[in-house]
Motif scaffolding. Sequence first.
Motif, mmCIF file in Angstrom:
data_model
loop_
_atom_site.group_PDB
_atom_site.id
_atom_site.type_symbol
_atom_site.label_atom_id
_atom_site.label_comp_id
_atom_site.label_asym_id
_atom_site.label_seq_id
_atom_site.Cartn_x
_atom_site.Cartn_y
_atom_site.Cartn_z
ATOM 1 N N TYR A 229 -36.536 37.709 -26.469
ATOM 2 C CA TYR A 229 -35.429 37.232 -27.301
ATOM 3 C C TYR A 229 -34.100 37.296 -26.550
ATOM 4 C CZ TYR A 229 -31.626 37.785 -30.682
ATOM 5 O OH TYR A 229 -30.439 37.689 -31.340
ATOM 6 N N ASP A 230 -33.312 36.239 -26.643
ATOM 7 C CA ASP A 230 -31.973 36.175 -26.061
ATOM 8 C C ASP A 230 -30.993 36.801 -27.054
ATOM 9 O OD1 ASP A 230 -29.541 35.629 -24.945
ATOM 10 O OD2 ASP A 230 -29.805 33.451 -24.846
ATOM 11 N N TYR A 231 -30.419 37.932 -26.696
ATOM 12 C CA TYR A 231 -29.562 38.685 -27.610
ATOM 13 C C TYR A 231 -28.289 37.934 -28.008
ATOM 14 C CZ TYR A 231 -32.487 42.777 -26.824
ATOM 15 O OH TYR A 231 -33.540 43.648 -26.772
ATOM 16 N N LYS A 232 -27.949 36.879 -27.280
ATOM 17 C CA LYS A 232 -26.737 36.120 -27.584
ATOM 18 C C LYS A 232 -26.972 35.061 -28.657
ATOM 19 C CE LYS A 232 -24.807 36.734 -22.937
ATOM 20 N NZ LYS A 232 -24.320 36.060 -21.699
ATOM 21 N N ARG A 233 -28.240 34.812 -28.978
ATOM 22 C CA ARG A 233 -28.547 33.785 -29.978
ATOM 23 C C ARG A 233 -28.269 34.294 -31.385
ATOM 24 N NH1 ARG A 233 -34.485 31.944 -29.301
ATOM 25 N NH2 ARG A 233 -33.825 30.458 -30.918
ATOM 26 N N CYS A 234 -27.876 33.393 -32.244
ATOM 27 C CA CYS A 234 -27.552 33.747 -33.634
ATOM 28 C C CYS A 234 -28.657 33.205 -34.537
ATOM 29 C CB CYS A 234 -26.194 33.152 -34.012
ATOM 30 S SG CYS A 234 -25.629 33.652 -35.648
ATOM 31 N N ILE A 235 -29.733 34.013 -34.683
ATOM 32 C CA ILE A 235 -30.891 33.571 -35.462
ATOM 33 C C ILE A 235 -31.335 34.696 -36.390
ATOM 34 C CG2 ILE A 235 -31.698 31.959 -33.696
ATOM 35 C CD1 ILE A 235 -33.723 34.057 -32.821
ATOM 36 N N GLY A 236 -32.328 34.393 -37.222
ATOM 37 C CA GLY A 236 -32.878 35.397 -38.134
ATOM 38 C C GLY A 236 -32.168 35.425 -39.474
ATOM 39 N N LEU A 237 -32.225 36.571 -40.126
ATOM 40 C CA LEU A 237 -31.535 36.757 -41.399
ATOM 41 C C LEU A 237 -30.037 36.785 -41.147
ATOM 42 C CD1 LEU A 237 -31.416 37.539 -44.442
ATOM 43 C CD2 LEU A 237 -31.636 39.928 -43.708
ATOM 44 N N LYS A 238 -29.290 35.921 -41.823
ATOM 45 C CA LYS A 238 -27.836 35.830 -41.606
ATOM 46 C C LYS A 238 -27.100 36.026 -42.931
ATOM 47 C CE LYS A 238 -28.184 31.904 -39.166
ATOM 48 N NZ LYS A 238 -27.805 30.753 -38.315
ATOM 49 N N VAL A 239 -26.106 36.912 -42.909
ATOM 50 C CA VAL A 239 -25.305 37.210 -44.099
ATOM 51 C C VAL A 239 -23.908 36.637 -43.885
ATOM 52 C CG1 VAL A 239 -24.416 39.017 -45.613
ATOM 53 C CG2 VAL A 239 -26.607 39.340 -44.440
ATOM 54 N N LYS A 240 -23.526 35.692 -44.719
ATOM 55 C CA LYS A 240 -22.214 35.062 -44.587
ATOM 56 C C LYS A 240 -21.134 35.959 -45.182
ATOM 57 C CE LYS A 240 -19.662 30.804 -45.581
ATOM 58 N NZ LYS A 240 -19.237 30.655 -44.177
ATOM 59 N N PRO A 241 -20.048 36.194 -44.447
ATOM 60 C CA PRO A 241 -18.974 37.042 -44.982
ATOM 61 C C PRO A 241 -18.285 36.395 -46.193
ATOM 62 C CG PRO A 241 -18.777 36.762 -42.597
ATOM 63 C CD PRO A 241 -19.778 35.763 -43.071
ATOM 64 N N ARG A 242 -18.115 37.190 -47.231
ATOM 65 C CA ARG A 242 -17.345 36.775 -48.401
ATOM 66 C C ARG A 242 -16.403 37.912 -48.764
ATOM 67 N NH1 ARG A 242 -21.073 34.365 -53.102
ATOM 68 N NH2 ARG A 242 -21.356 36.602 -53.353
ATOM 69 N N GLN A 243 -15.155 37.598 -48.933
ATOM 70 C CA GLN A 243 -14.148 38.628 -49.179
ATOM 71 C C GLN A 243 -14.536 39.535 -50.352
ATOM 72 O OE1 GLN A 243 -10.192 37.688 -50.933
ATOM 73 N NE2 GLN A 243 -9.337 38.599 -49.066
ATOM 74 N N GLY A 244 -14.496 40.842 -50.092
ATOM 75 C CA GLY A 244 -14.779 41.831 -51.133
ATOM 76 C C GLY A 244 -16.220 42.279 -51.217
ATOM 77 N N ASP A 245 -17.136 41.559 -50.554
ATOM 78 C CA ASP A 245 -18.551 41.925 -50.622
ATOM 79 C C ASP A 245 -18.886 43.006 -49.599
ATOM 80 O OD1 ASP A 245 -18.669 40.009 -52.527
ATOM 81 O OD2 ASP A 245 -19.942 38.611 -51.414
ATOM 82 N N GLY A 246 -19.964 43.737 -49.863
ATOM 83 C CA GLY A 246 -20.392 44.801 -48.967
ATOM 84 C C GLY A 246 -21.818 44.596 -48.498
ATOM 85 N N LEU A 247 -22.129 45.142 -47.333
ATOM 86 C CA LEU A 247 -23.472 45.063 -46.769
ATOM 87 C C LEU A 247 -23.860 46.439 -46.246
ATOM 88 C CD1 LEU A 247 -25.987 43.475 -45.718
ATOM 89 C CD2 LEU A 247 -24.687 43.072 -43.612
ATOM 90 N N LEU A 248 -24.971 46.957 -46.724
ATOM 91 C CA LEU A 248 -25.493 48.246 -46.270
ATOM 92 C C LEU A 248 -26.842 48.026 -45.597
ATOM 93 C CD1 LEU A 248 -25.762 51.421 -46.283
ATOM 94 C CD2 LEU A 248 -26.790 51.163 -48.561
ATOM 95 N N PHE A 249 -27.002 48.603 -44.401
ATOM 96 C CA PHE A 249 -28.324 48.590 -43.777
ATOM 97 C C PHE A 249 -28.557 49.921 -43.075
ATOM 98 C CE2 PHE A 249 -25.419 46.750 -40.670
ATOM 99 C CZ PHE A 249 -25.764 47.384 -39.478
#
Length: 286
Positions: A229-249
């Motif tokens: 896998y090329d680490y510079k590629r933007c693939i897979g599960l993608k979460v679009k930024p939306r103001q005020g939202d949070g992401l926990l992993f």
Amino acid sequence: MKYKANRVLGVKPKRRLQIIFFLCICFLLVFWFECRIFSQGLNRKGSRHKFLEKFREEEGDTLWHGESGESSVNSISFQVLSWRPRALYFPNFVTAKQCQSIIEIAKSNLKPSGLALRKGETAESTKGIRTSSGTFISASDDSTGVLDIVERKIARATMIPRSHGEAFNVLRYEIGQRYVAHYDAFNPAEYGQRSSQRIASFLVYLSDVEEGGETMFPYENGANMGVGYDYKRCIGLKVKPRQGDGLLFYSLFPNGTIDKTSLHGSCPVIKGEKWVATKWINDQEM
């Protein structure tokens, strides 16, 4: 013939009237009895409803809680985005006003983002991996109190004490800027032994992004692993930024080993500007 004509089903007319009258009385009694039962059921239900309302008024719709617990019931909406990695999405986690307040605090202290170096790496050899600008802000250094509110809410959402969190890393990504796929946890074989380990990350998106800037997980559900896998590629599960939202992993499994599917990065911003506040959470008090 006249006698037979006055009989229906072998019953005399006078007797037939008596039977009809008796059946009517029985029907009315049954109807009255069922109405009584239904009415009592409603009364009991109404009494229970009134009791619950009274309880909620007096007790605040709460349960008994421990000494260190909270006296009120709170709900934080979330969506499970993935089990591999364990990633949860929190819509409207903070307000637009709070987001803008954090941005204003960070603006005057932005510097090129740093990078933790593996054994043998140098600043020159890792140039281009992380191209954002940012600053670290502790909740105790924020006179507005906004970061304190956000930090407390993150602790409730993760059930991990505030004392295990690092200072907020507030980042700005301009057009073309990115963060190549990486792990937030530190592999001892690559970084050496550390006193603590990052077990989870909580991102608060402070702005919308017109295009690009997604948080991506290229190994989601085991995809792209072991295929160069090329680490510079933007693939897979993608979460679009939306103001005020949070992401926990979560970066670690419960047994303390690194979750390989927690590899993640920030896709390049194509249009607009991306602001995000990251809270890294450790297994030890900070």
